[in-house]
Design a protein around this motif. Structure first.
Motif, PDB file in Angstrom:
ATOM      1  N   GLY A  94     -11.167 -52.402  39.601  1.00  0.00           N
ATOM      2  CA  GLY A  94     -11.261 -52.425  41.049  1.00  0.00           C
ATOM      3  C   GLY A  94     -11.342 -53.848  41.563  1.00  0.00           C
ATOM      4  N   GLY A  95     -11.350 -54.006  42.865  1.00  0.00           N
ATOM      5  CA  GLY A  95     -11.362 -55.330  43.483  1.00  0.00           C
ATOM      6  C   GLY A  95     -12.540 -56.200  43.077  1.00  0.00           C
ATOM      7  N   ARG A  96     -13.683 -55.623  42.797  1.00  0.00           N
ATOM      8  CA  ARG A  96     -14.868 -56.390  42.404  1.00  0.00           C
ATOM      9  C   ARG A  96     -14.953 -56.633  40.901  1.00  0.00           C
ATOM     10  NH1 ARG A  96     -19.299 -53.068  45.899  1.00  0.00           N
ATOM     11  NH2 ARG A  96     -18.490 -53.599  47.938  1.00  0.00           N
ATOM     12  N   ALA A  97     -14.100 -55.980  40.125  1.00  0.00           N
ATOM     13  CA  ALA A  97     -14.210 -56.021  38.666  1.00  0.00           C
ATOM     14  C   ALA A  97     -14.166 -57.433  38.095  1.00  0.00           C
ATOM     15  CB  ALA A  97     -13.122 -55.164  38.032  1.00  0.00           C
ATOM     16  N   GLY A  98     -13.420 -58.321  38.720  1.00  0.00           N
ATOM     17  CA  GLY A  98     -13.272 -59.671  38.193  1.00  0.00           C
ATOM     18  C   GLY A  98     -14.525 -60.523  38.247  1.00  0.00           C
ATOM     19  N   VAL A  99     -15.510 -60.103  39.030  1.00  0.00           N
ATOM     20  CA  VAL A  99     -16.741 -60.894  39.148  1.00  0.00           C
ATOM     21  C   VAL A  99     -17.951 -60.175  38.569  1.00  0.00           C
ATOM     22  CG1 VAL A  99     -15.911 -62.214  41.125  1.00  0.00           C
ATOM     23  CG2 VAL A  99     -17.162 -60.073  41.497  1.00  0.00           C
ATOM     24  N   ILE A 100     -17.731 -59.058  37.902  1.00  0.00           N
ATOM     25  CA  ILE A 100     -18.834 -58.287  37.334  1.00  0.00           C
ATOM     26  C   ILE A 100     -18.816 -58.434  35.814  1.00  0.00           C
ATOM     27  CG2 ILE A 100     -19.789 -55.980  37.008  1.00  0.00           C
ATOM     28  CD1 ILE A 100     -18.487 -55.205  39.676  1.00  0.00           C
ATOM     29  N   MET A 101     -19.958 -58.844  35.255  1.00  0.00           N
ATOM     30  CA  MET A 101     -20.073 -58.957  33.799  1.00  0.00           C
ATOM     31  C   MET A 101     -21.303 -58.189  33.348  1.00  0.00           C
ATOM     32  SD  MET A 101     -17.601 -60.542  32.601  1.00  0.00           S
ATOM     33  CE  MET A 101     -16.217 -61.285  33.446  1.00  0.00           C
ATOM     34  N   PRO A 102     -21.159 -57.306  32.402  1.00  0.00           N
ATOM     35  CA  PRO A 102     -19.901 -56.882  31.818  1.00  0.00           C
ATOM     36  C   PRO A 102     -19.059 -56.155  32.856  1.00  0.00           C
ATOM     37  CG  PRO A 102     -21.680 -55.478  31.058  1.00  0.00           C
ATOM     38  CD  PRO A 102     -22.310 -56.576  31.853  1.00  0.00           C
ATOM     39  N   PRO A 103     -17.738 -56.134  32.656  1.00  0.00           N
ATOM     40  CA  PRO A 103     -16.865 -55.497  33.637  1.00  0.00           C
ATOM     41  C   PRO A 103     -17.102 -53.990  33.699  1.00  0.00           C
ATOM     42  CG  PRO A 103     -15.625 -56.139  31.688  1.00  0.00           C
ATOM     43  CD  PRO A 103     -17.002 -56.694  31.527  1.00  0.00           C
ATOM     44  N   PRO A 104     -16.704 -53.361  34.788  1.00  0.00           N
ATOM     45  CA  PRO A 104     -16.868 -51.912  34.909  1.00  0.00           C
ATOM     46  C   PRO A 104     -16.112 -51.176  33.800  1.00  0.00           C
ATOM     47  CG  PRO A 104     -16.262 -52.871  37.010  1.00  0.00           C
ATOM     48  CD  PRO A 104     -16.104 -53.946  35.989  1.00  0.00           C
ATOM     49  N   SER A 105     -16.680 -50.097  33.356  1.00  0.00           N
ATOM     50  CA  SER A 105     -16.039 -49.285  32.323  1.00  0.00           C
ATOM     51  C   SER A 105     -14.895 -48.473  32.915  1.00  0.00           C
ATOM     52  CB  SER A 105     -17.042 -48.311  31.705  1.00  0.00           C
ATOM     53  OG  SER A 105     -18.056 -49.012  31.048  1.00  0.00           O
ATOM     54  N   PRO A 106     -13.839 -48.243  32.132  1.00  0.00           N
ATOM     55  CA  PRO A 106     -12.803 -47.321  32.597  1.00  0.00           C
ATOM     56  C   PRO A 106     -13.367 -45.902  32.604  1.00  0.00           C
ATOM     57  CG  PRO A 106     -12.320 -48.075  30.365  1.00  0.00           C
ATOM     58  CD  PRO A 106     -13.535 -48.822  30.831  1.00  0.00           C
ATOM     59  N   LEU A 107     -12.971 -45.122  33.583  1.00  0.00           N
ATOM     60  CA  LEU A 107     -13.447 -43.748  33.701  1.00  0.00           C
ATOM     61  C   LEU A 107     -12.431 -42.746  33.179  1.00  0.00           C
ATOM     62  CD1 LEU A 107     -15.062 -44.067  37.235  1.00  0.00           C
ATOM     63  CD2 LEU A 107     -16.148 -44.344  34.991  1.00  0.00           C
ATOM     64  N   VAL A 108     -11.264 -43.233  32.802  1.00  0.00           N
ATOM     65  CA  VAL A 108     -10.221 -42.402  32.185  1.00  0.00           C
ATOM     66  C   VAL A 108      -9.777 -43.090  30.898  1.00  0.00           C
ATOM     67  CG1 VAL A 108      -9.434 -41.398  34.381  1.00  0.00           C
ATOM     68  CG2 VAL A 108      -8.383 -43.497  33.533  1.00  0.00           C
ATOM     69  N   GLY A 109      -9.172 -42.337  30.013  1.00  0.00           N
ATOM     70  CA  GLY A 109      -8.715 -42.895  28.748  1.00  0.00           C
ATOM     71  C   GLY A 109      -9.741 -42.667  27.645  1.00  0.00           C
ATOM     72  N   PRO A 110      -9.398 -43.070  26.423  1.00  0.00           N
ATOM     73  CA  PRO A 110     -10.241 -42.782  25.259  1.00  0.00           C
ATOM     74  C   PRO A 110     -11.679 -43.308  25.361  1.00  0.00           C
ATOM     75  CG  PRO A 110      -8.139 -43.737  24.576  1.00  0.00           C
ATOM     76  CD  PRO A 110      -8.184 -43.784  26.067  1.00  0.00           C
ATOM     77  N   ALA A 111     -11.858 -44.479  25.909  1.00  0.00           N
ATOM     78  CA  ALA A 111     -13.204 -45.058  25.994  1.00  0.00           C
ATOM     79  C   ALA A 111     -14.095 -44.312  26.977  1.00  0.00           C
ATOM     80  CB  ALA A 111     -13.116 -46.530  26.381  1.00  0.00           C
TER      81      ALA A 111
END
Length: 159
Positions: A94-111
């Motif tokens: 998302g738009g804020r993801a680049g400044v968040i550490m650790p980055p947001p987790s994906p909500l779809v996909g294997p992880a």
């Protein structure tokens, strides 16, 4: 900083741009270091162990409220409160993801299925330690958190 007296339009615009530059530079200087893969895996393992201890046998059981959840309401909640970090594609970009550490987790996909449904609902309600993930249960209540999670599950099934 902006002047308190009248100024030519270009001066006001220049002042606003300088203020924006100062705020942006300050945010960049205070960004935390990215999390490496080993630290990320260790954090997730610790979170899962905490969830299993906290929830006990319920960690692995189905969540009955999901059967009566309202994914349409969840969609509205997601787009108002989650999309800024997790993104329209639910990929954690998302738009804020680049400044968040650790980055947001994906909500779809294997992880996205690392935690059980009960575990993920607990994290949505109570937040994720050592991350920017807020405790949404205080803001929305359990029924709305379940609706949002039902929407996420619906999207997982089609993506």
């Amino acid at each position: 900083l902006p002047r308190l007296v009248a100024a030519a339009p270009w001066e006001t615009t220049l002042d606003a741009l300088m203020l924006l530059l100062l705020v942006t530079a300050s945010a960049c200087l205070s960004m935390p270091e990215p999390e490496d893969a080993t630290a990320h895996a260790a954090r997730r393992q610790a979170n899962r162990a905490h969830l299993q201890q906290t929830l006990g046998a319920a960690y692995d059981l189905p969540v009955p409220e999901l059967a009566t959840a309202d994914p349409r309401n969840g969609q509205s909640i997601y787009h108002k409160s989650c999309v800024a970090c997790h993104g329209n594609e639910m990929d954690g970009r998302g738009g804020r993801a680049g400044v968040i550490m650790p980055p947001p987790s994906p909500l779809v996909g294997p992880a996205s299925t690392y935690y059980s449904d009960a575990g993920q609902l607990y994290l949505l309600e109570h937040g994720v330690p050592d991350t920017a993930m807020a405790a949404w249960g205080d803001r929305f209540g359990r029924a709305q958190v379940i609706d949002a999670y039902a929407y996420i599950l619906e999207q997982r099934a089609i993506r």
